[in-house]
Design a protein around this motif. Structure first.
Motif, PDB file in Angstrom:
ATOM      1  N   ASP A 106       0.834  -1.191   0.000  1.00 25.70           N
ATOM      2  CA  ASP A 106       0.000   0.000   0.000  1.00 25.70           C
ATOM      3  C   ASP A 106       0.874   1.248   0.000  1.00 25.70           C
ATOM      4  O   ASP A 106       2.023   1.226   0.453  1.00 25.70           O
ATOM      5  N   ILE A 107       0.318   2.354  -0.484  1.00 30.02           N
ATOM      6  CA  ILE A 107       0.872   3.677  -0.204  1.00 30.02           C
ATOM      7  C   ILE A 107      -0.102   4.354   0.752  1.00 30.02           C
ATOM      8  O   ILE A 107      -1.247   4.631   0.395  1.00 30.02           O
ATOM      9  N   ASP A 108       0.359   4.579   1.972  1.00 25.49           N
ATOM     10  CA  ASP A 108      -0.467   5.193   3.012  1.00 25.49           C
ATOM     11  C   ASP A 108       0.137   6.550   3.354  1.00 25.49           C
ATOM     12  O   ASP A 108       1.137   6.642   4.064  1.00 25.49           O
ATOM     13  N   LEU A 109      -0.450   7.612   2.822  1.00 26.40           N
ATOM     14  CA  LEU A 109       0.090   8.952   3.063  1.00 26.40           C
ATOM     15  C   LEU A 109       0.024   9.319   4.542  1.00 26.40           C
ATOM     16  O   LEU A 109       0.873  10.073   5.038  1.00 26.40           O
ATOM     17  N   ARG A 110      -0.954   8.800   5.242  1.00 25.02           N
ATOM     18  CA  ARG A 110      -1.038   9.073   6.685  1.00 25.02           C
ATOM     19  C   ARG A 110       0.182   8.489   7.414  1.00 25.02           C
ATOM     20  O   ARG A 110       0.729   9.126   8.321  1.00 25.02           O
ATOM     21  N   ALA A 111       0.604   7.303   7.006  1.00 20.83           N
ATOM     22  CA  ALA A 111       1.789   6.706   7.612  1.00 20.83           C
ATOM     23  C   ALA A 111       3.035   7.525   7.290  1.00 20.83           C
ATOM     24  O   ALA A 111       3.917   7.708   8.143  1.00 20.83           O
ATOM     25  N   PHE A 112       3.109   8.037   6.067  1.00 18.62           N
ATOM     26  CA  PHE A 112       4.239   8.902   5.718  1.00 18.62           C
ATOM     27  C   PHE A 112       4.248  10.148   6.601  1.00 18.62           C
ATOM     28  O   PHE A 112       5.307  10.607   7.038  1.00 18.62           O
ATOM     29  N   ALA A 113       3.084  10.715   6.845  1.00 16.56           N
ATOM     30  CA  ALA A 113       3.002  11.909   7.687  1.00 16.56           C
ATOM     31  C   ALA A 113       3.468  11.600   9.106  1.00 16.56           C
ATOM     32  O   ALA A 113       4.174  12.411   9.739  1.00 16.56           O
ATOM     33  N   ARG A 114       3.099  10.445   9.590  1.00 17.36           N
ATOM     34  CA  ARG A 114       3.530  10.053  10.928  1.00 17.36           C
ATOM     35  C   ARG A 114       5.043   9.903  11.008  1.00 17.36           C
ATOM     36  O   ARG A 114       5.658  10.095  12.067  1.00 17.36           O
ATOM     37  N   GLU A 115       5.664   9.606   9.849  1.00 12.18           N
ATOM     38  CA  GLU A 115       7.114   9.450   9.777  1.00 12.18           C
ATOM     39  C   GLU A 115       7.842  10.749   9.431  1.00 12.18           C
ATOM     40  O   GLU A 115       9.061  10.763   9.307  1.00 12.18           O
ATOM     41  N   GLY A 116       7.084  11.835   9.246  1.00 17.10           N
ATOM     42  CA  GLY A 116       7.728  13.120   9.036  1.00 17.10           C
ATOM     43  C   GLY A 116       7.440  13.819   7.722  1.00 17.10           C
ATOM     44  O   GLY A 116       7.833  14.981   7.541  1.00 17.10           O
ATOM     45  N   MET A 117       6.774  13.163   6.777  1.00 19.26           N
ATOM     46  CA  MET A 117       6.422  13.840   5.535  1.00 19.26           C
ATOM     47  C   MET A 117       5.385  14.928   5.840  1.00 19.26           C
ATOM     48  O   MET A 117       4.459  14.710   6.608  1.00 19.26           O
ATOM     49  N   GLN A 118       5.557  16.089   5.220  1.00 18.24           N
ATOM     50  CA  GLN A 118       4.648  17.208   5.437  1.00 18.24           C
ATOM     51  C   GLN A 118       3.539  17.175   4.380  1.00 18.24           C
ATOM     52  O   GLN A 118       3.804  17.358   3.189  1.00 18.24           O
ATOM     53  N   LEU A 119       2.324  16.923   4.817  1.00 15.05           N
ATOM     54  CA  LEU A 119       1.197  16.860   3.900  1.00 15.05           C
ATOM     55  C   LEU A 119       0.430  18.172   3.910  1.00 15.05           C
ATOM     56  O   LEU A 119       0.245  18.796   4.965  1.00 15.05           O
ATOM     57  N   HIS A 120      -0.029  18.580   2.726  1.00 20.65           N
ATOM     58  CA  HIS A 120      -0.789  19.809   2.565  1.00 20.65           C
ATOM     59  C   HIS A 120      -2.001  19.525   1.687  1.00 20.65           C
ATOM     60  O   HIS A 120      -2.059  18.506   1.000  1.00 20.65           O
ATOM     61  N   GLY A 121      -2.931  20.461   1.668  1.00 24.01           N
ATOM     62  CA  GLY A 121      -4.044  20.367   0.747  1.00 24.01           C
ATOM     63  C   GLY A 121      -3.605  20.729  -0.659  1.00 24.01           C
ATOM     64  O   GLY A 121      -2.409  20.815  -0.971  1.00 24.01           O
ATOM     65  N   GLN A 122      -4.558  20.952  -1.524  1.00 27.53           N
ATOM     66  CA  GLN A 122      -4.260  21.254  -2.924  1.00 27.53           C
ATOM     67  C   GLN A 122      -3.501  22.570  -3.038  1.00 27.53           C
ATOM     68  O   GLN A 122      -3.882  23.587  -2.453  1.00 27.53           O
ATOM     69  N   LEU A 123      -2.412  22.566  -3.824  1.00 24.84           N
ATOM     70  CA  LEU A 123      -1.649  23.785  -4.086  1.00 24.84           C
ATOM     71  C   LEU A 123      -2.427  24.645  -5.073  1.00 24.84           C
ATOM     72  O   LEU A 123      -2.817  24.172  -6.150  1.00 24.84           O
ATOM     73  N   VAL A 124      -2.638  25.920  -4.716  1.00 25.93           N
ATOM     74  CA  VAL A 124      -3.452  26.785  -5.571  1.00 25.93           C
ATOM     75  C   VAL A 124      -2.710  28.002  -6.089  1.00 25.93           C
ATOM     76  O   VAL A 124      -3.140  28.625  -7.062  1.00 25.93           O
ATOM     77  N   ASP A 125      -1.559  28.370  -5.462  1.00 28.42           N
ATOM     78  CA  ASP A 125      -0.870  29.572  -5.941  1.00 28.42           C
ATOM     79  C   ASP A 125       0.475  29.703  -5.239  1.00 28.42           C
ATOM     80  O   ASP A 125       0.763  29.015  -4.260  1.00 28.42           O
ATOM     81  N   CYS A 126       1.285  30.625  -5.782  1.00 30.32           N
ATOM     82  CA  CYS A 126       2.542  31.023  -5.164  1.00 30.32           C
ATOM     83  C   CYS A 126       2.708  32.514  -5.429  1.00 30.32           C
ATOM     84  O   CYS A 126       2.519  32.973  -6.560  1.00 30.32           O
ATOM     85  N   ASP A 127       3.051  33.286  -4.380  1.00 27.13           N
ATOM     86  CA  ASP A 127       3.204  34.724  -4.572  1.00 27.13           C
ATOM     87  C   ASP A 127       4.666  35.140  -4.704  1.00 27.13           C
ATOM     88  O   ASP A 127       4.993  36.327  -4.639  1.00 27.13           O
ATOM     89  N   GLY A 128       5.539  34.170  -4.895  1.00 22.19           N
ATOM     90  CA  GLY A 128       6.960  34.451  -5.022  1.00 22.19           C
ATOM     91  C   GLY A 128       7.736  34.075  -3.788  1.00 22.19           C
ATOM     92  O   GLY A 128       8.890  33.640  -3.874  1.00 22.19           O
ATOM     93  N   ALA A 129       7.138  34.228  -2.622  1.00 21.14           N
ATOM     94  CA  ALA A 129       7.816  33.879  -1.377  1.00 21.14           C
ATOM     95  C   ALA A 129       7.123  32.735  -0.649  1.00 21.14           C
ATOM     96  O   ALA A 129       7.766  31.970   0.068  1.00 21.14           O
ATOM     97  N   ALA A 130       5.820  32.626  -0.845  1.00 20.15           N
ATOM     98  CA  ALA A 130       5.055  31.631  -0.099  1.00 20.15           C
ATOM     99  C   ALA A 130       4.151  30.831  -1.025  1.00 20.15           C
ATOM    100  O   ALA A 130       3.660  31.333  -2.037  1.00 20.15           O
ATOM    101  N   LEU A 131       3.947  29.578  -0.648  1.00 17.55           N
ATOM    102  CA  LEU A 131       3.015  28.697  -1.334  1.00 17.55           C
ATOM    103  C   LEU A 131       1.664  28.802  -0.652  1.00 17.55           C
ATOM    104  O   LEU A 131       1.593  28.908   0.580  1.00 17.55           O
ATOM    105  N   ARG A 132       0.610  28.729  -1.433  1.00 17.67           N
ATOM    106  CA  ARG A 132      -0.728  28.805  -0.863  1.00 17.67           C
ATOM    107  C   ARG A 132      -1.488  27.507  -1.178  1.00 17.67           C
ATOM    108  O   ARG A 132      -1.524  27.055  -2.322  1.00 17.67           O
ATOM    109  N   PHE A 133      -2.072  26.944  -0.139  1.00 21.09           N
ATOM    110  CA  PHE A 133      -2.779  25.672  -0.243  1.00 21.09           C
ATOM    111  C   PHE A 133      -4.232  25.846   0.157  1.00 21.09           C
ATOM    112  O   PHE A 133      -4.560  26.644   1.041  1.00 21.09           O
ATOM    113  N   ALA A 134      -5.102  25.079  -0.463  1.00 24.01           N
ATOM    114  CA  ALA A 134      -6.503  25.030  -0.046  1.00 24.01           C
ATOM    115  C   ALA A 134      -6.612  24.106   1.171  1.00 24.01           C
ATOM    116  O   ALA A 134      -5.835  23.154   1.311  1.00 24.01           O
TER     117      ALA A 134
END
Length: 425
Positions: A254-282
């Motif tokens: 399986d690929i379990d993204l929740r397990a990856f997060a528990r191991e340190g992967m940073q999960l975010h919602g859908q990427l919607v924009d970047c203003d040059g310095a910061a990423l914006r997620f829904a």
């Protein structure tokens, strides 16, 4: 190149060559035009640790079923390339490599006129009675417009360009998309010890194995790969769905993204924009994870019903329960603070039919076809995702689709009775 040939197949991937195999066996004069080398995408656009996500026994081409000793395993990229090369050792199609079709239009006297350009050469004109378009549905990598606002110091590549973690600069990596490629590339980077930020999309997931067998073997037994799209649950809109993420790596799991997060992967919602310095997620992460798990459990429940209906002996059922949940959903991440130095875009491809001058496409740009046969006389397609069944874009369905298209084409160019074959062998 001859000025006229009865049939031109545009695209020398496995789908176009499968059509060629059937046409050759039936004695239909034809040519296969390939812009690069046959089936080059397998070596050119897959990463080093790539494996199939479908069991090896799914791999079958005309006259060439899987010939290894691990039918329930998952071939690596290099093993797939070697398997395809063995097919071409016995099958010698009328192939013109490094020859790109740049324009297809109706010929003045009937039939079709193709403009083809050999590498380093001048445009040539080829006429034909029938054209089979086998360029697939994954032609132009998608990168969103706001990618241009990401600072130039950050390296950006598409998943088609990703090979291994070492090719990316030191620092954290943002992977955008959780279809099959995005989820597996995120896993590849994670296993290599890289800091990974993953923008999670709406892709569903599926168990690798369940109740003693590979899930895709269960689904094949249940007939899902052979069900025409019009009869599939959800009907034609199923064509728009992203494939379920899972992996064949290390024997399959399986690929379990929740397990990856528990191991340190940073999960975010859908990427919607970047203003040059910061990423914006829904703020869509929790809902996306829940939806993916719901599909996972739903497929397992379908298998449960199949086992009960058929009276099969199998280990007891189970249900996935989340191993991690997001406590918050930050909608902004500062690129510098997060240490992100590279981005892998894994949000798919779009088709490019701009070279075809024919009224063969619907309002959404999809070919209007039934089992590959378009509404425009003399124009057919093969190798499209969901062209006829869920298996159409996979090895498991290519043989059947190619045989049908070749049979129709053979009849239309005057081969009595269509294909002179009882089976693909």
């Amino acid at each position: 190149m001859s000025a006229h040939v009865p049939v031109a197949v545009v695209g020398g991937g496995q789908a176009g060559l499968a059509v060629s195999w059937y046409l050759a066996e039936s004695g239909v004069d034809h040519v296969v035009l390939e812009a690069q080398t046959p089936m080059h995408h397998w070596s050119d656009t897959r990463w080093d640790a790539f494996t199939l996500v479908t069991p090896n026994w799914h791999c079958r081409l005309p006259g060439h079923p899987y010939d290894g000793d691990d039918p329930d395993g998952f071939m690596t990229r290099d093993e797939v390339v070697a398997w395809l090369d063995r097919w071409l050792e016995d099958f010698h199609p009328p192939l013109r490599t490094h020859t790109r079709a740049t324009r297809l239009k109706h010929a003045p006297d009937g039939g079709w006129e193709l403009t083809v350009v050999p590498d380093g050469g001048e445009p040539q004109t080829l006429t034909c009675d029938e054209v089979v378009v086998a360029t697939g549905g994954y032609q132009v990598p998608i990168i969103p417009p706001y990618a241009a606002r990401i600072p130039a110091r950050i390296e950006q590549i598409h998943s088609a360009q990703y090979r291994n973690p070492e090719q990316l600069p030191d620092g954290a990596v943002l992977v955008v998309g959780t279809g099959q490629s995005g989820a597996q590339i995120a896993e590849d980077l994670h296993l290599a010890g890289r800091t990974v930020h993953l923008a999670v999309g709406g892709a569903p997931r599926v168990a690798r194995s369940y109740r003693g067998r590979d899930v895709m073997t269960w689904l094949a037994d249940m007939g899902l790969y052979d069900t025409p799209v019009a009869q599939y649950p959800g009907g034609a809109p199923a064509r728009e769905k992203t494939n379920h993420y899972v992996t064949g790596r290390d024997g399959g799991r399986d690929i379990d993204l929740r397990a990856f997060a528990r191991e340190g992967m940073q999960l975010h919602g859908q990427l919607v924009d970047c203003d040059g310095a910061a990423l914006r997620f829904a703020p869509t992460l929790a809902a996306a994870l829940d939806a993916a798990d719901a599909v996972y459990n739903s497929i397992c429940a379908d298998i449960d019903r199949h086992i009960e209906r058929e009276g099969l002996d199998a280990p007891p059922p189970s249900r996935y329960e989340p191993v991690w949940r997001p406590e918050t959903e930050p909608t902004e991440v500062d690129l510098a603070s997060a240490g992100i130095t590279s981005v892998v875009w894994a949000i798919g491809y779009r088709p490019d039919w701009s070279w075809i001058e024919a009224s063969a496409f619907d309002g959404a740009g999809r070919p209007m076809q039934t089992r590959g046969i378009s509404e425009v006389p003399g124009l057919s397609f093969v190798g499209l995702p969901w062209m006829h069944t869920w298996g159409s874009g996979r090895f498991i369905g290519i043989d059947t689709d190619a045989r049908h298209v070749a049979d129709v084409v053979a009849r239309r160019v005057g081969v009595a009775g269509g294909l002179r074959l009882a089976a693909s062998g």
